[in-house]
Design an enzyme around this catalytic site. Structure first.
Site, PDB file in Angstrom:
ATOM      1  N   VAL A   8       0.794  -1.279  -0.188  1.00 49.51           N
ATOM      2  CA  VAL A   8      -0.071   0.095  -0.150  1.00 49.51           C
ATOM      3  C   VAL A   8       0.835   1.418  -0.160  1.00 49.51           C
ATOM      4  O   VAL A   8       0.683   2.160  -1.059  1.00 49.51           O
ATOM      5  CB  VAL A   8      -1.049   0.023   1.153  1.00 49.51           C
ATOM      6  CG1 VAL A   8      -1.510   1.179   1.440  1.00 49.51           C
ATOM      7  CG2 VAL A   8      -2.321  -1.108   1.114  1.00 49.51           C
ATOM      8  N   LYS A  34      14.990  -2.906   2.933  1.00 48.30           N
ATOM      9  CA  LYS A  34      13.972  -2.550   1.898  1.00 48.30           C
ATOM     10  C   LYS A  34      14.463  -0.939   1.327  1.00 48.30           C
ATOM     11  O   LYS A  34      14.363  -0.662   0.051  1.00 48.30           O
ATOM     12  CB  LYS A  34      12.554  -2.513   2.529  1.00 48.30           C
ATOM     13  CG  LYS A  34      11.605  -2.429   1.508  1.00 48.30           C
ATOM     14  CD  LYS A  34       9.961  -2.453   2.420  1.00 48.30           C
ATOM     15  CE  LYS A  34       9.523  -4.050   2.406  1.00 48.30           C
ATOM     16  NZ  LYS A  34       8.019  -4.024   2.932  1.00 48.30           N
ATOM     17  N   CYS A  66      -5.561  -9.404   3.036  1.00 47.31           N
ATOM     18  CA  CYS A  66      -6.708  -8.546   3.503  1.00 47.31           C
ATOM     19  C   CYS A  66      -7.745  -9.296   4.041  1.00 47.31           C
ATOM     20  O   CYS A  66      -8.212  -9.136   4.899  1.00 47.31           O
ATOM     21  CB  CYS A  66      -6.949  -7.558   2.734  1.00 47.31           C
ATOM     22  SG  CYS A  66      -5.757  -6.262   2.334  1.00 47.31           S
ATOM     23  N   LYS A  81      -3.160 -15.069  -5.395  1.00 48.19           N
ATOM     24  CA  LYS A  81      -3.952 -14.721  -6.747  1.00 48.19           C
ATOM     25  C   LYS A  81      -3.083 -14.315  -7.560  1.00 48.19           C
ATOM     26  O   LYS A  81      -1.793 -14.260  -7.570  1.00 48.19           O
ATOM     27  CB  LYS A  81      -5.147 -13.744  -6.289  1.00 48.19           C
ATOM     28  CG  LYS A  81      -4.711 -12.361  -6.180  1.00 48.19           C
ATOM     29  CD  LYS A  81      -5.658 -11.258  -6.410  1.00 48.19           C
ATOM     30  CE  LYS A  81      -5.075  -9.779  -6.193  1.00 48.19           C
ATOM     31  NZ  LYS A  81      -6.269  -8.852  -6.126  1.00 48.19           N
TER      32      LYS A  81
HETATM   33  N1  LIG Z   1      -2.046  -5.338   0.599  1.00 53.75           N
HETATM   34  C1  LIG Z   1      -3.220  -4.723   0.207  1.00 53.75           C
HETATM   35  O1  LIG Z   1      -3.726  -5.208  -0.889  1.00 53.75           O
HETATM   36  C2  LIG Z   1      -4.026  -3.796   1.057  1.00 53.75           C
HETATM   37  C3  LIG Z   1      -5.073  -3.080   0.608  1.00 53.75           C
HETATM   38  C4  LIG Z   1      -5.763  -2.165   1.182  1.00 53.75           C
HETATM   39  C5  LIG Z   1      -5.419  -2.228   2.869  1.00 53.75           C
HETATM   40  N2  LIG Z   1      -4.470  -2.806   3.079  1.00 53.75           N
HETATM   41  C6  LIG Z   1      -3.974  -2.384   4.578  1.00 53.75           C
HETATM   42  O2  LIG Z   1      -2.726  -1.594   4.465  1.00 53.75           O
HETATM   43  C7  LIG Z   1      -2.041  -1.861   5.655  1.00 53.75           C
HETATM   44  C8  LIG Z   1      -0.273  -2.145   4.945  1.00 53.75           C
HETATM   45  O3  LIG Z   1      -0.515  -3.368   4.229  1.00 53.75           O
HETATM   46  P1  LIG Z   1       0.638  -3.816   3.141  1.00 53.75           P
HETATM   47  O4  LIG Z   1       0.111  -4.952   2.525  1.00 53.75           O
HETATM   48  O5  LIG Z   1       1.136  -2.611   2.279  1.00 53.75           O
HETATM   49  O6  LIG Z   1       1.835  -4.281   4.351  1.00 53.75           O
HETATM   50  P2  LIG Z   1       3.110  -4.633   3.979  1.00 53.75           P
HETATM   51  O7  LIG Z   1       3.634  -5.528   5.012  1.00 53.75           O
HETATM   52  O8  LIG Z   1       3.718  -4.878   2.670  1.00 53.75           O
HETATM   53  O9  LIG Z   1       4.003  -3.321   4.425  1.00 53.75           O
HETATM   54  C9  LIG Z   1       4.006  -2.679   5.591  1.00 53.75           C
HETATM   55  C10 LIG Z   1       5.471  -1.774   5.745  1.00 53.75           C
HETATM   56  O10 LIG Z   1       5.528  -1.285   6.783  1.00 53.75           O
HETATM   57  C11 LIG Z   1       6.695  -1.002   7.397  1.00 53.75           C
HETATM   58  N3  LIG Z   1       6.599  -0.728   9.037  1.00 53.75           N
HETATM   59  C12 LIG Z   1       6.243  -1.436   9.915  1.00 53.75           C
HETATM   60  N4  LIG Z   1       6.278  -0.715  10.898  1.00 53.75           N
HETATM   61  C13 LIG Z   1       6.771   0.486  10.578  1.00 53.75           C
HETATM   62  C14 LIG Z   1       7.092   1.560  11.196  1.00 53.75           C
HETATM   63  N5  LIG Z   1       6.813   1.513  12.601  1.00 53.75           N
HETATM   64  N6  LIG Z   1       7.672   2.597  10.721  1.00 53.75           N
HETATM   65  C15 LIG Z   1       7.851   2.576   9.465  1.00 53.75           C
HETATM   66  N7  LIG Z   1       7.583   1.512   8.577  1.00 53.75           N
HETATM   67  C16 LIG Z   1       6.964   0.263   9.388  1.00 53.75           C
HETATM   68  C17 LIG Z   1       7.185  -2.544   7.252  1.00 53.75           C
HETATM   69  O11 LIG Z   1       8.429  -2.453   7.515  1.00 53.75           O
HETATM   70  C18 LIG Z   1       6.579  -2.832   5.705  1.00 53.75           C
HETATM   71  O12 LIG Z   1       7.566  -2.359   4.673  1.00 53.75           O
HETATM   72  C19 LIG Z   1      -2.572  -2.911   6.345  1.00 53.75           C
HETATM   73  O13 LIG Z   1      -3.525  -2.517   7.096  1.00 53.75           O
HETATM   74  C20 LIG Z   1      -3.618  -3.534   5.224  1.00 53.75           C
HETATM   75  O14 LIG Z   1      -4.493  -4.253   5.729  1.00 53.75           O
HETATM   76  C21 LIG Z   1      -3.781  -3.608   2.337  1.00 53.75           C
END
Ligand SMILES: NC(=O)c1ccc[n+]([C@@H]2O[C@H](COP(=O)([O-])OP(=O)(O)OC[C@H]3O[C@@H](n4cnc5c(N)ncnc54)[C@H](O)[C@@H]3O)[C@@H](O)[C@H]2O)c1
Length: 430
Positions: free
Chosen positions: A16, A40, A259, A319
């Site tokens: 995201v 990263k 999700c 998927k």
């Molecule tokens: N992946 C999807 O399709 C999607 C869609 C809509 C909403 N979301 C929501 O968005 C959020 C993120 O999902 P994602 O799939 O991108 O997660 P992800 O695991 O791919 O990315 C999260 C990132 O946050 C970083 N992080 C963790 N703690 C941190 C901190 N204290 N400071 C800075 N960075 C930090 C991690 O290192 C990681 O790079 C979740 O709540 C998810 O439910 C995800």
């Protein structure tokens, strides 16, 4: 007349965060990205994209000049008023959302009258109110809070960011909400501006509804198998009804990903914590778990005992068009097959590295579909990668020792598979 775009911060550069950052950079903002994962950030600074997401590498490259990466919050705080939060909120063992990463971000914010947190992470209803309370307790009452849930789909995330069905902004009717609305205005998307708890609920309810649609069509598919109807035809006939729509009426072996499973469970827990038993979602989750396991019954129907049988899994990601393995059906399937004594080989065009970390040990990874099916008693198509529909099934048959193909996504043409000399078993269709 074009106006200068406001710079923003993005905290968390996963699926995201990175898409949001690249998307706002494309719209003209300087974006200050922060992540605690130093590896990263180093890769992103070198121009590498740590995830597989179609179109993302090109968008990042195109907007390189406006994208800034760091492990430190200071640049983002210095340069931007709005700090988008996109850290993970995985499920805890109880099914509630784990908010530890969100809480770490909240604690790291300094007292300020000019900043706002803009929550993109999916969080339980009430999180915004809790964070506002915590800001007050920490002497940071000037910090604003906006809920701006994200609806992008992995595999189509860039297109979803640039052409969203809607933008939801939940706020306390202050400058921060106005600024978020302004940032999104070039996209010309329908705007839902509302209060913070309603915005939080829109996200959870949307995912829960989509998951319900999937479990519903999966149950219809199972009944079709008992009654001789063809679920493909049933779904087509249902989907033409405007009140129903064709999307998410594709039967398969259950939903996975980062999700749906966690958000459905988080909403169920949230309701339970408030004293309400969300019966429908309990069933949606149970149907989904049973659906993943039905493949085992299909294999047993044709092969009898699975002890010593070789089963090839085609596709491992949750998927197509993503390398995301979180909660993928392939993980449950591989473990169940091994528990029943089968030997498992597996192939995925992009998710092998991620799969190697999460799959049970003992799975044989292959470099191609044909290598995966070599000597297999049965093949299970788990992920609907386009290349699997292009396979020459005579070649597949020649490499297998058995003849069974279980199409877990109704992705293949049954006649083409049969023409190759194989037995076809789909979901809810003969
Ligand atoms: N992946 C999807 O399709 C999607 C869609 C809509 C909403 N979301 C929501 O968005 C959020 C993120 O999902 P994602 O799939 O991108 O997660 P992800 O695991 O791919 O990315 C999260 C990132 O946050 C970083 N992080 C963790 N703690 C941190 C901190 N204290 N400071 C800075 N960075 C930090 C991690 O290192 C990681 O790079 C979740 O709540 C998810 O439910 C995800």
């Amino acid at each position: 007349m074009s106006r200068e775009r406001e710079p923003i911060g993005v905290i968390g550069t996963g699926y995201v965060g990175l898409v949001t950052a690249a998307g706002f950079a494309e719209l003209g903002s300087d974006v200050y990205c922060v992540d605690i994962d130093a590896d990263k950030i180093a890769r992103l600074e070198r121009g590498e994209i740590p995830i597989y997401e179609p179109g993302l590498a090109e968008l990042v490259e195109k907007n390189r000049r406006r994208l800034h990466f760091s492990t430190e919050l200071s640049d983002a705080l210095d340069q931007a008023r709005l700090l988008f939060v996109a850290v993970g909120t995985p499920p805890t063992y109880s099914g509630d959302a784990d908010l530890s990463a969100v809480n770490a971000v909240v604690s790291a914010m300094p007292p300020s009258d000019r900043h706002a947190l803009v929550m993109k992470s999916t969080v339980p209803v009430g999180t915004g109110a809790n964070i506002t309370r915590v800001f007050g307790e920490q002497g940071k009452e000037g910090f604003r809070y906006v809920s701006c849930p994200e609806f992008l789909k992995e595999g189509a995330a860039v297109a979803d960011f640039l052409n969203p069905d809607r933008v939801v902004v939940g706020d306390d009717s202050d400058w921060a909400g106005d600024a978020v609305v302004e940032l999104y205005s070039p996209l010309d998307a329908p705007l839902v501006r509302t209060d913070i708890p309603s915005a939080e609920m829109i996200k959870l309810a949307s995912n829960a509804f989509l998951a319900t649609k999937i479990s519903f069509i999966n149950e219809i598919a199972n009944v079709c198998e008992e009654t001789g109807a063809n679920v493909q035809e049933v779904a087509r006939g249902m989907g033409l009804d405007e009140r129903i729509g064709p999307q998410f009426l594709r039967p398969g072996i259950g939903f996975g990903g980062s999700c749906f499973p966690k958000d459905v469970s988080a909403l169920k827990q949230l309701a339970g914590n408030s004293g309400y038993h969300f019966q429908l979602l309990t069933s949606v989750i149970e149907v989904n778990e049973l659906q993943k396991r039905r493949v085992i019954q299909k294999l047993q129907k044709h092969l009898g005992s699975l002890v010593g049988k070789r089963i090839a899994l085609l596709g491992l990601a949750f998927k197509a068009n993503t390398d995301d393995m979180r909660e993928a059906s392939s993980l449950v399937l591989a473990a169940r097959l091994q528990a029943d004594g089968a030997r498992v080989s597996a192939y995925d065009p992009v998710a092998e590295d991620e799969a190697r970390e999460l799959m049970p040990s003992g799975v044989d990874f292959a470099g191609s579909s044909l290598d995966a099916v070599d000597g297999a008693d049965a093949v299970v198509l788990v992920t609907e990668w386009p290349e699997f529909a292009e396979l020459d099934f005579a070649d597949v048959a020649a490499r297998m020792s058995g003849t069974l193909v279980v199409d877990g996504r109704n992705h293949l043409d049954p006649e083409t598979v049969r023409a190759g000399g194989l037995k076809y078993e789909g979901i809810g269709r003969r």
